[in-house]
Design a protein around this motif. Sequence first.
Motif, short mmCIF file in Angstrom:
data_model
loop_
_atom_site.label_atom_id
_atom_site.label_comp_id
_atom_site.label_asym_id
_atom_site.label_seq_id
_atom_site.Cartn_x
_atom_site.Cartn_y
_atom_site.Cartn_z
N UNK B 496 40.01 37.71 28.68
CA UNK B 496 41.14 36.64 29.37
C UNK B 496 42.00 37.56 29.28
N UNK B 497 42.50 38.36 28.42
CA UNK B 497 43.18 39.34 28.67
C UNK B 497 42.96 39.93 29.09
N UNK B 498 42.15 40.99 29.43
CA UNK B 498 41.97 42.61 29.64
C UNK B 498 42.08 42.66 31.20
N UNK B 499 41.27 41.03 32.30
CA UNK B 499 42.17 41.78 33.28
C UNK B 499 43.72 41.86 33.72
N UNK B 500 44.86 41.07 33.16
CA UNK B 500 45.84 41.05 33.52
C UNK B 500 46.06 42.30 32.83
N UNK B 501 46.27 42.87 31.56
CA UNK B 501 46.82 43.93 31.18
C UNK B 501 46.25 45.17 31.50
N UNK B 502 44.60 45.19 32.10
CA UNK B 502 44.54 46.22 33.26
C UNK B 502 44.51 45.89 34.37
N UNK B 503 45.21 45.27 35.33
CA UNK B 503 46.06 45.47 36.58
C UNK B 503 47.76 45.78 36.25
N UNK B 504 47.90 46.02 35.54
CA UNK B 504 49.80 46.15 34.54
C UNK B 504 49.26 47.81 33.93
N UNK B 505 48.34 47.91 33.34
CA UNK B 505 48.34 49.24 33.40
C UNK B 505 47.81 50.66 35.48
N UNK B 506 47.24 50.07 35.39
CA UNK B 506 47.45 49.98 36.73
C UNK B 506 48.94 50.25 37.74
#
Lengths: 638, 565
Positions: B496-506
């Motif tokens: 649940x954390x990673x999709x938001x984090x990946x969007x942020x990294x992008x």
Amino acid sequence: MIHAAFLIPILPLAGFAVLFSLGRRLGNPLAGWLATAMVAASFVVTVIVFVALFQQAPAHREFTQSWFTWFGAGRLRVGAGILVDPLSMTMAAFITGVSSLIHLYSIGYMKHDEQFPKFFTYLNLFVFAMLMLVLADNFVLSFFGWEGVGVCSYFLIAFWFERDEAASAGKKAMIFNRIGDAGFLVALFLIFERTGSFEYTTVFSRLGHVGTPSLVAIALLLFLGAVGKSAQIPLFPWLADAMAGPTPVSALIHAATMVTAGVYLMCRINPILHLTPDAAHVIAWVGAVTAFVGATSACAQNDIKKVLAYSTVSQLGYMFLAAGSGAYVAAIFLMLTHAFYKALLFLGSGSVIHAMDEDQDIKNMGGLARLMPITGVTFLIGWFSIAGVPPFSGFWSKGDVLQNAWAVTPALWVIGAVSALLTAYYMGREYFLVFLGERRWTEARPVADGHGKELGHGLHPHDPSWHMSLPLVVLATLAALGGFIDLPFHPNLVFLERWLDPVVGPSLLQTHFSVGQEWLFSVVDAVIAVTGVLVAASVWRASSSRPALEPRFLFMAWFVDRGEDRLVARTSTALANFTATVVESRIVDGAVNGVADLTRWSGERLRRIQSGYVRNYALGLVAGLVVLVAYVLVRVGS
Amino acid sequence: MTASAFGPILTAGITGGQQAFPFLTALVLVPAGAAVLVMLLPRSATWAIRAAGMAATLAVLGIAAAVLDQFQAGFGGYQMVSEHPWIAPLGISWTLGVDGISLFLVLMSAVLFPVALAGATARENPKSFTAWVLFLEAACLGSFLSIDVLLFFLFFEATLVPVYFLIAGWGHERRGYAATKFFLYTFAASAFMLVGIVSLVFIHQGQTGVTTFDIRELASTHLSGTADIVLFLSFTAAFAVKAPVFPFHTWSPDAYGESPAAGSVLLAGVMAKLGTYGIIRFDLGLFPHAVVVLAPLLLTLGVVGIIYGGIVAAVQHDLKRLVAYSSLAHLGFIVVGLFALTGESLSGAVLQMVNHGIYTAALFLLIAMIYRRRGTFAIPKLKGLQSSAPVLAAVFTVVMLASIGVPGLNGFVGEFLILSGTFLTHRWWAVAATGGVVVAAAYFLWAYQRVFHGKAEPVTGEAPFAEMTWREALVLAPLVVLIVALGVYPQPVLERITPSVDALVLHVEQAAHPRIPLAGQPVSGTLAARTSTAYSSSVTLQLGTGGERVPATRATGRETKGART
């Protein structure tokens, strides 16, 4: 039947779970029996899986069982799963086997201990962690087991936590291990960066793209982890201190299993070491020097367990010597036979310590063989095995190591051979001082204060109960005959080598030495062993004190412990005190309080003109600042 | 709502229209309302006050659980957004939303507040105490949920007041000094952020003509290099003090040390995360370019904090101050993970915020139990507690091992993700931070030995150290369960954390390196914003489900150097 492999670690874990929640209710001895049964059941499953694996064609003896994704983020994925192959099953078999015997022994040994159920709780947890270490299909899960055994080792060394030296030893073991673990961790990061995976099979299949400098770094960083865990130079002092733990713990964790984890790791990463001969040489040399330092230190110890502790350091050095020489089979062979005879020697010393009512000084013993025949005879077998007297197991395994060392460079062989001579000698010294010669104790001797044992009864040394004797006999049998699993002289006799071949590849030696040369090596090894035994006999048969042969620098183990304590521990404590009292209080916090004082001082000055409340003043300041900076920024930004 | 940086994700049918029940608003209003209610109760109705406090915090936990249930994994944007105009002319609105980054911080807070109330409530004047704690919960949850920057600021600042009164009213000997220092230090730092917020909104208004405080819109503001850096620093000042980040930490040993137990639990467990959460939400969201430029500085401060915190912790004589310095070290890990800017390290940092909250809260509760029995936090005055309180010692051991980062317990997973992610972009920082692992073991085990090991020396007239009571065990049980569960199987959380984090990294990558083309929209799912590893011979540019690799010029530059093979 290979699918049953998951039960191997799960059974001890279940034992731990039951003991953790119900241990006190089960009590003494039921808790011990439960723990023993779980590990024994795990051994049975291991044997079944082992046989099933053996029935496969050699090229197909590799199975992966994935359980679940432990954690993952970004491109990183760490699974929980096990790898069943000849190496992991060999490890699992001897771990569960020796553990079962030591569990059984402990039922007798810990009989009078108030924390009896807790002891077995830790012991089962340890076996679980150790099995995860060797069965894991990836580096990170192995690291889980690696840290798990370290934590259990900490618990069990500090088991008698009311004794300060036990508490300190537990802490020391954990910290020394952590130094190595830092290396292990960095190696993991590098492996992930270079290969994008942690799984053994995937990582090894991608080594071609990694590049030599990174491979050397990975190998040496993992070796740093092994140096901590397996008590090599310079991180070995913790193992001598670890003897403060109960003797079955010393036998299981600090001789047979946990301390060999580093050797297992080196064998597991043999595809990496194969590509990095320089790193392998470092490993071989560190091992050889450790073998020598350990053996010499063992010659001057007076504590029955410390002799064995330094002996273990030395023997582990041999294993690294073998692994660094590319002789992984020899390393595993020595690990197995060492597990048999060193566990035997530790358990035997446990019987002696019980008989002497917690006195561990061999200078206060003597003449026990006649009173404790089973202990005496099995200990003798242990001595001959570790000494390398033919046909006992150590003769074959150590011979294998030395021969491989010669193939790398004769200098390594010389160090190994000298250490072998010392090995036969120091164990002989211990045997004579403990079991033969005159009695240096009296039955009415005031009893040493142990750990809250009943005090005051006289000494009547005798063999222990069957719980403790049976493991001695079984281990003695294995120590005597264990060498036959891998005999030289003929390609059909190298059973272990052929079994491990799919994992570690063929031995380099088959083309290196002729059968005649192998015979020559064997004869030389035998002469060395017998010489050591005879020297020990001539020196220690009739006397119990030879100060010239027990110099202080050997008693202090080359002053490594003290040196590290002075150099590292004290300087870092001084540094920490300086940081806390000067840097933190005066500088970092001093600046903060300085600003506060300055504000108060200027506030006092301004009060004459302001005469209002400071908070109003501050609010005005902040508001003004906001508008001012915002204005500037807008100008800059647009 | 107009277009926004994260708009495409948000409008992609995640929320499923308006929520039937405004969960997020309720998360803030329930504790706030309960605080008012408690104020209205008579002072003498102790039982009713306690029950109301407990009921309200448990209700919040229930709502948070419902949010978790409603939360859709696999989406990176805000979910369950509730948006109400507030001060319309200024574009200030009551906009709350939750994404993978805030979800578990909300849950962790919702767990820690009832635990703190149950485990460390005040004997004196429980009415005000309970009211302040509830007020604090409302402010903390509001901070984590705000999408409106000004709303965030108001909540962020509002946390100061209850904590100030908790320390000053129920603290230990030097509570006055500690409370004042805490208040002034954090308040002064926040002033910088307010300046930053106002400036940013002015700049955005100048560019678009729209006055708004919505972070999703402000994220698209074009900032000149200088403005970017200055605004980043103004926000970071507030967050660095709040977290705290070395060298802005000196209020924390005093505040943690002098706080009542509940105050320490909530300060270290929840409020420290406001700082690191602020960094990830606002620094990374609003000033990605400045983040990339100044990352080495912040990484260095993080690493120094790890080592420095560990060293200073080692020689503390006061258990609470020891945990305060160990917290500094742990927050250093989180800061490192945030500024390493990889999917692994950022996900690890978010997870570690939750982990740290759990085990630090448990540590402070355990220390409070020792204090209740012995009336001291001084390590030299304690000895051999394990003999008479083996269960308490065992729980302490588990929590300590989690804090040290032993695998199988929760601390390891976060630390490992942070460090392995950091290693990809900032190798030597990661190596130095790994040294902190050794230091942590040293100071904690040493402290444990001095407090729990050895033989207890009975003092005449002193009762033997009592074992943990059932009530105490019940308070700690949820935390211990979480410590083990998140250590063994953290994957549902990470998913649940990673999709938001990946969007942020992008988002950060695109802002920092605008020449990377946008492939339609930020995509959810696994996405590592870099190409690393020597084994991938060619640099691939793939977005979406296939290759899962996006090149980053930053990484490739280093890669050529690293690929000496």
